[in-house]
Write a protein that holds these residues in place. Structure first.
Motif, short mmCIF file in Angstrom:
data_model
loop_
_atom_site.label_atom_id
_atom_site.label_comp_id
_atom_site.label_asym_id
_atom_site.label_seq_id
_atom_site.Cartn_x
_atom_site.Cartn_y
_atom_site.Cartn_z
N THR A 5 0.82 -1.22 0.00
CA THR A 5 0.00 0.00 0.00
C THR A 5 0.85 1.27 0.00
OG1 THR A 5 -0.18 -0.18 2.42
CG2 THR A 5 -1.99 -1.09 1.10
N ILE A 6 1.96 1.26 0.75
CA ILE A 6 2.84 2.43 0.75
C ILE A 6 3.47 2.62 -0.62
CG2 ILE A 6 4.98 3.40 1.68
CD1 ILE A 6 4.26 2.15 4.37
N ALA A 7 3.93 1.52 -1.24
CA ALA A 7 4.56 1.61 -2.55
C ALA A 7 3.59 2.14 -3.60
CB ALA A 7 5.10 0.24 -2.97
N VAL A 8 2.38 1.58 -3.63
CA VAL A 8 1.39 2.02 -4.63
C VAL A 8 1.02 3.48 -4.40
CG1 VAL A 8 -0.96 1.68 -5.48
CG2 VAL A 8 0.49 -0.29 -5.01
N ALA A 9 0.82 3.87 -3.15
CA ALA A 9 0.47 5.26 -2.85
C ALA A 9 1.58 6.21 -3.30
CB ALA A 9 0.22 5.42 -1.35
N MET A 10 2.83 5.84 -3.08
CA MET A 10 3.94 6.69 -3.50
C MET A 10 4.06 6.74 -5.01
SD MET A 10 6.84 5.77 -0.59
CE MET A 10 8.02 6.95 -1.29
N LEU A 11 3.83 5.62 -5.68
CA LEU A 11 3.87 5.60 -7.14
C LEU A 11 2.75 6.45 -7.74
CD1 LEU A 11 4.67 1.84 -7.82
CD2 LEU A 11 6.20 3.79 -8.19
N LEU A 12 1.66 6.60 -7.00
CA LEU A 12 0.54 7.43 -7.46
C LEU A 12 0.73 8.91 -7.13
CD1 LEU A 12 -2.46 5.09 -6.53
CD2 LEU A 12 -1.57 5.58 -8.82
N GLY A 13 1.85 9.25 -6.50
CA GLY A 13 2.17 10.65 -6.29
C GLY A 13 2.09 11.14 -4.86
N MET A 14 1.85 10.25 -3.90
CA MET A 14 1.79 10.67 -2.50
C MET A 14 3.19 10.75 -1.90
SD MET A 14 -1.54 8.67 -0.94
CE MET A 14 -1.39 9.56 0.62
N ALA A 15 3.37 11.69 -0.98
CA ALA A 15 4.62 11.78 -0.24
C ALA A 15 4.77 10.57 0.66
CB ALA A 15 4.66 13.07 0.57
N GLY A 16 6.01 10.21 1.01
CA GLY A 16 6.25 9.01 1.80
C GLY A 16 5.54 9.01 3.14
N THR A 17 5.65 10.12 3.88
CA THR A 17 5.01 10.18 5.19
C THR A 17 3.49 10.13 5.07
OG1 THR A 17 5.20 12.59 5.10
CG2 THR A 17 6.91 11.39 6.30
N ALA A 18 2.95 10.75 4.02
CA ALA A 18 1.50 10.71 3.81
C ALA A 18 1.05 9.31 3.43
CB ALA A 18 1.10 11.71 2.72
N ALA A 19 1.85 8.61 2.63
CA ALA A 19 1.53 7.24 2.24
C ALA A 19 1.56 6.32 3.47
CB ALA A 19 2.51 6.75 1.19
N PHE A 20 2.54 6.56 4.35
CA PHE A 20 2.63 5.79 5.60
C PHE A 20 1.37 5.98 6.43
CE2 PHE A 20 3.63 6.07 10.15
CZ PHE A 20 4.16 4.82 10.40
N ARG A 21 0.96 7.22 6.60
CA ARG A 21 -0.24 7.51 7.41
C ARG A 21 -1.48 6.89 6.79
NH1 ARG A 21 -3.50 12.57 7.00
NH2 ARG A 21 -4.75 12.81 8.88
N PHE A 22 -1.66 7.05 5.49
CA PHE A 22 -2.86 6.51 4.84
C PHE A 22 -2.86 4.99 4.90
CE2 PHE A 22 -5.24 5.07 1.06
CZ PHE A 22 -6.48 5.60 1.39
N SER A 23 -1.70 4.38 4.72
CA SER A 23 -1.61 2.92 4.74
C SER A 23 -2.11 2.34 6.05
CB SER A 23 -0.15 2.49 4.50
OG SER A 23 0.00 1.09 4.71
N PHE A 24 -1.71 2.95 7.16
CA PHE A 24 -2.07 2.36 8.45
C PHE A 24 -3.47 2.76 8.91
CE2 PHE A 24 2.46 1.57 8.45
CZ PHE A 24 2.46 0.24 8.85
N LEU A 25 -3.93 3.94 8.51
CA LEU A 25 -5.33 4.26 8.78
C LEU A 25 -6.24 3.33 7.98
CD1 LEU A 25 -5.31 8.18 8.85
CD2 LEU A 25 -5.51 6.62 10.80
N LEU A 26 -5.80 3.00 6.76
CA LEU A 26 -6.56 2.09 5.91
C LEU A 26 -6.56 0.67 6.46
CD1 LEU A 26 -8.07 1.46 3.28
CD2 LEU A 26 -5.85 1.32 2.12
N SER A 27 -5.52 0.30 7.19
CA SER A 27 -5.45 -1.05 7.71
C SER A 27 -6.46 -1.32 8.81
CB SER A 27 -4.04 -1.33 8.26
OG SER A 27 -3.83 -0.66 9.49
N LEU A 28 -6.89 -0.26 9.49
CA LEU A 28 -7.75 -0.45 10.66
C LEU A 28 -9.07 -1.15 10.33
CD1 LEU A 28 -7.09 2.90 12.55
CD2 LEU A 28 -6.22 0.63 13.10
N PRO A 29 -9.84 -0.69 9.31
CA PRO A 29 -11.09 -1.41 9.01
C PRO A 29 -10.86 -2.85 8.58
CG PRO A 29 -11.07 0.76 7.97
CD PRO A 29 -9.69 0.51 8.46
N ALA A 30 -9.78 -3.09 7.80
CA ALA A 30 -9.52 -4.43 7.30
C ALA A 30 -9.17 -5.39 8.43
CB ALA A 30 -8.39 -4.38 6.26
#
Length: 272
Positions: free
Chosen positions: A181-206
């Motif tokens: 998720t971090i790799a795909v988010a960064m490849l789509l143009g997100m900053a690393g720290t933002a990708a990190f945050r989104f990845s783990f917030l996204l993990s919570l429902p799953a």
């Protein structure tokens, strides 16, 4: 079920629970795949028939670590969402609204993929070749973070949907959820720290959804006994420490370092 309980009674002692808890806590957040390492650990300790309930118990520990680490973000999102004074349109266009909607959209494909593959996970986790190939896939994903040079703080909804697909595919043992998720988010143009945050917030429902689904089969969790609870606690403590390490590595752009570990482990496991 009787066979599973017998195997667990024989092998899930406190020392094994400690080892599996450490494996889960460290590998859940670092991009090396906790499920893949739990599968390898289960083989090493003789838990060849360990059920999905064991992995879920350990995931519950790291879920608590995630909630603790991101408690400030979660409190802000909840406050802005449920106590908002502006219209829905204004909320939707705010950072909070965009983030919440992105998480919701990304969770949809994750849930569909996860539920459709749930019945096959025990079998796949016991196939060392499947785990080895997926570990190599994790190595590819973390290496791709070298190409991510974006600065976006939030994904668009189509981007969130795509990230959710990769999170769903990470149910495969050996394919790192955080790395993918971090790799795909960064490849789509997100900053690393933002990708990190989104990845783990996204993990919570799953992860929370997986834990709740397993609670629908309490007999499997009861069969694990107190050593599984001990393992979950160890996973919580070690996982919280691993989050600090991962945040620093992502910030410095060094996530690709894990490929130097994943590639030889994948090769050795494949020919083990």
């Amino acid at each position: 079920a009787a066979t599973t309980r017998g195997v667990l009674a024989a092998f899930l002692d406190p020392l094994t629970a400690l080892a599996l808890g450490l494996i889960q806590g460290v590998t859940e957040f670092l991009p090396v795949s906790s499920d893949g390492h739990i599968a390898m650990g289960a083989r090493i300790f003789g838990l060849k028939d360990a059920p999905l309930a064991l992995a879920v118990a350990l995931h519950a520990g790291t879920l608590l670590a995630t909630l603790l680490e991101f408690r400030a973000d979660l409190a802000t999102l909840a406050r802005d969402t449920f106590r908002r004074q502006e219209s829905f349109t204004a909320w939707r266009e705010s950072d909070t609204g965009r983030l919440v909607l992105a998480v919701v959209v990304a969770t949809i494909p994750t849930g569909i993929i996860g539920l459709s593959m749930k019945d096959h996970m025990d079998q796949l986790s016991q196939d060392q070749h499947v785990v080895a190939v997926c570990l190599m896939g994790s190595a590819v994903m973390v290496t791709l973070t070298r190409l991510g040079k974006g600065e976006a703080q939030l994904p668009t909804l189509p981007q969130a949907f795509l990230i959710g697909i990769f999170q769903g595919l990470a149910v495969l043992p050996g394919l790192s959820r955080s790395g993918s998720t971090i790799a795909v988010a960064m490849l789509l143009g997100m900053a690393g720290t933002a990708a990190f945050r989104f990845s783990f917030l996204l993990s919570l429902p799953a992860v929370a959804g997986a834990v709740l689904l397993e609670l629908g089969h309490p007999e499997e969790l009861i069969a694990l006994g107190w050593p599984a609870l001990f393992g979950a606690f160890v996973a919580f403590v070690s996982g919280y420490a691993a989050l600090f390490l991962l945040r620093g590595l992502v910030h410095r752009g060094n996530l690709y370092w894990f490929a130097f570990y994943l590639v030889p482990v994948s090769i050795l496991l494949f020919f083990w």
